[in-house]
Design a protein around this motif. Structure first.
Motif, mmCIF file in Angstrom:
data_model
loop_
_atom_site.group_PDB
_atom_site.id
_atom_site.type_symbol
_atom_site.label_atom_id
_atom_site.label_comp_id
_atom_site.label_asym_id
_atom_site.label_seq_id
_atom_site.Cartn_x
_atom_site.Cartn_y
_atom_site.Cartn_z
ATOM 1 N N HIS A 187 0.806 -1.216 0.000
ATOM 2 C CA HIS A 187 0.000 0.000 0.000
ATOM 3 C C HIS A 187 0.844 1.274 0.000
ATOM 4 O O HIS A 187 0.311 2.380 -0.093
ATOM 5 N N ARG A 191 3.594 5.586 -3.817
ATOM 6 C CA ARG A 191 4.214 6.828 -3.365
ATOM 7 C C ARG A 191 5.731 6.679 -3.271
ATOM 8 O O ARG A 191 6.466 7.629 -3.571
ATOM 9 N N TYR A 373 0.757 9.185 -4.593
ATOM 10 C CA TYR A 373 -0.251 9.021 -3.552
ATOM 11 C C TYR A 373 -1.607 8.666 -4.154
ATOM 12 O O TYR A 373 -2.390 7.935 -3.551
ATOM 13 N N GLY A 374 -1.873 9.194 -5.360
ATOM 14 C CA GLY A 374 -3.137 8.879 -6.026
ATOM 15 C C GLY A 374 -3.267 7.406 -6.341
ATOM 16 O O GLY A 374 -4.337 6.809 -6.181
ATOM 17 N N ASP A 376 -1.826 4.852 -4.733
ATOM 18 C CA ASP A 376 -2.077 4.110 -3.501
ATOM 19 C C ASP A 376 -3.496 4.332 -2.988
ATOM 20 O O ASP A 376 -4.116 3.431 -2.412
ATOM 21 N N TRP A 377 -4.030 5.533 -3.186
ATOM 22 C CA TRP A 377 -5.409 5.819 -2.765
ATOM 23 C C TRP A 377 -6.397 5.013 -3.602
ATOM 24 O O TRP A 377 -7.384 4.468 -3.085
ATOM 25 N N LYS A 380 -6.609 1.293 -2.559
ATOM 26 C CA LYS A 380 -7.357 1.108 -1.314
ATOM 27 C C LYS A 380 -8.858 1.234 -1.569
ATOM 28 O O LYS A 380 -9.662 0.458 -1.037
ATOM 29 N N LEU A 381 -9.233 2.235 -2.386
ATOM 30 C CA LEU A 381 -10.650 2.436 -2.693
ATOM 31 C C LEU A 381 -11.222 1.235 -3.427
ATOM 32 O O LEU A 381 -12.291 0.716 -3.067
ATOM 33 N N SER A 398 -4.235 4.031 -12.870
ATOM 34 C CA SER A 398 -3.417 5.231 -12.691
ATOM 35 C C SER A 398 -2.730 5.672 -13.975
ATOM 36 O O SER A 398 -2.114 6.739 -13.994
#
Length: 529
Positions: A187, A191, A373-374, A376-377, A380-381, A398
């Motif tokens: 996760h 980043r 960071y996008g 990894d976000w 998770k979503l 991404s």
């Protein structure tokens, strides 16, 4: 009691490293990469950290950050040494007689070829003896070859020195990405990879600016001299602070839970207690060792075998082509922006070209939140929407934004370069930075997707992507001049825009069928007998 609970947590039936997922509640028994990323509302640590203090996943945060910084700066100086000559080629040509002018181009074109060759040699070696000795050797060779180039007395000697330098600089592509990934959990990988790329981009951009002032004032030899001094400092820092990241991650047999036992997972909220009494403490003496493993020379053959098998996996071939196309955009921009800006109607001063590189610095810090960071976000979503189960294909989402940026930057750059009287100089500078951002995005997606999907085979696959795009870049650099002469800037950029768009659209079937490709590749190539 607490120790027993932690031992129970450690007894994971399956981890990311062995690519199996049946014990995680998934249907496919050979589905590499599919893991339980979310447990209730907490993020599961994948790979599962051991209780060994020497496990690179258990490094304190500051050690990981310092290591990423050193690795990123190494990448920056490697890129500068191999690709930074484009902005000062006029000064380089002035160093040699007229009969050598044609061969001066070899100083610019051969480095990408030899970087690819360097990957082919170093990546199998890092599997056989470890990442740390190969990384330190690369820095040592950079120092020696930098001195060679600075002291060269002929063009042939200069070319030979740069070729050796480029062999060592090649590890800035696959090896450093591998090392960064191995220190971070799933996760965190987006980043971490983007931070590494951002440090590289910012460092390279700053040094590009310095180059346009240093070379006219002190000459080419001191350009190599400064680079070599920086490499020497990085060699010392790496020896002291960059640990070995290869780790034999095996399942602990403590507890040995039965199939009926529900296995607790280590999450970001777990207070994991290390066990130095059993494994031994992490000491500076341990970290300063260069060789941590008995050489496994047979692994080199397996490495090349897996790399060859990777060409039969459509998603790996797609990532190679996508990275090659996006790198081609950046190579085209970096090779042509100087003549366009120096000529009418812009008439930039030579020293202003260095400041154009600051656009790359801006692009890197835009990429951090959007791509790093996008990414990894997003995973998770998407995992939360999939009952906590992570599929590596979530990473491919991404690449949408970088693909749009690549296509648009090609169109704007081509029109501006061909019709400068109709466009502002920003039509060159902004697409140049945007092309680099797009390549950074494609590179980050490739690294994270490969490591997440085929963790046990990630090294050979990263080699395929990194070395392959280097060879593509070498071919493009030789084809650049006749390409522009035939199609002009707008036609050449239009062709590249179409190629980038087509390869980006191929990501749709890779996303839809990626899971089946992973299952098929594991059963076909790497299932145990």
């Amino acid at each position: 009691m607490a120790d027993d609970k932690l031992d129970h947590m450690q007894a994971q039936v399956e981890t990311l490293e062995n690519g199996r997922s049946s014990s995680l509640g998934l249907d496919a028994p050979h589905e590499a990469g599919s893991v339980q990323l979310l447990d209730s509302h907490h993020v599961v640590l994948v790979p599962t950290p051991s209780r060994d203090p020497k496990d690179p996943l258990n490094l304190p945060g500051w050690r990981k950050n310092v290591a990423v910084l050193i690795i990123g700066l190494y990448s920056a100086i490697a890129v500068l040494a191999t690709g930074g000559m484009g902005a000062i080629v006029t000064q380089v040509r002035a160093m040699y007689p007229p009969e050598d002018q044609i061969r001066v181009a070899d100083l610019l074109t051969y480095p990408t070829l030899f970087m690819g060759i360097g990957n082919l040699l170093a990546m199998p070696l890092c599997v056989a003896i470890g990442r740390r000795p190969v990384f330190l050797l690369s820095l040592l060779v950079l120092v020696a070859s930098g001195i060679w180039c600075a002291c060269s007395s002929s063009l042939s000697s200069h070319i030979a020195g740069r070729n050796i330098l480029s062999l060592a600089a090649g590890q800035s592509e696959a090896l450093v990405a591998f090392m960064v990934q191995e220190m971070h959990f799933l996760h965190q990988r987006g980043r971490a990879a983007t931070w590494n790329a951002a440090i590289q981009g910012a460092g390279t951009g700053a040094m590009f600016v310095a180059t346009t002032y240093l070379v006219p004032a002190w000459g080419m030899r001191w350009w190599y001299g400064v680079i070599t001094i920086i490499d020497g400092v990085l060699l010392l820092a790496a020896f002291l602070l960059v640990p070995e990241t290869m780790y034999d991650r095996i399942l602990e047999d403590e507890g040995n839970p039965s199939n009926e036992t529900k296995v607790a997972r280590v999450t970001t909220k777990t207070n994991l207690t290390l066990d130095p009494d059993r494994y031994g403490a992490r000491t500076w003496r341990h970290d300063l060792k260069i060789f941590h493993f008995t050489p496994r020379w047979s692994e080199t053959w397996i490495f090349y075998k897996v790399a060859g098998q990777s060409f039969f996996i459509p998603s790996i071939v797609w990532l190679l082509l996508l990275n090659g196309a996006f790198l081609g955009v950046y190579v085209f921009h970096s090779s042509t922006f100087a003549p366009v800006l120096l000529g009418p109607p812009y008439l930039f001063k030579f020293e202003f070209l260095g400041f154009v590189q600051l656009a790359i610095v801006v692009a890197t810090f835009i990429a951090l939140p959007l791509i790093g960071y996008g990414s990894d976000w997003i995973i998770k979503l998407m995992s939360r929407m999939n009952k906590g189960v992570y599929q590596p294909e979530y990473r491919l989402l991404s690449v949408i934004l970088p693909s749009i940026i690549a296509v648009v930057s090609c169109v704007i750059y081509g029109q501006t370069a061909q019709h400068p009287e109709k466009w502002s100089w920003a039509g060159i500078v902004i697409p140049y930075a945007a092309g680099f951002l797009a390549f950074m995005g494609a590179n980050t997606v490739a690294i994270t997707y490969v490591v997440d999907s085929w963790p046990a085979e990630a090294g050979p696959m990263l080699l395929v992507v990194a070395a392959g795009r280097g060879f593509i870049s070498f071919g493009l650099s030789y084809a650049m001049v006749p390409w522009v002469e035939k199609n002009e800037y707008d036609g050449s950029m239009r062709d590249l825009a179409v190629v980038c768009g087509v390869f980006a659209l191929l990501g749709i079937p890779c996303y839809v069928f990626g899971r089946k490709m992973r299952v098929w590749s594991q059963k076909r190539f790497w299932s145990p007998a």
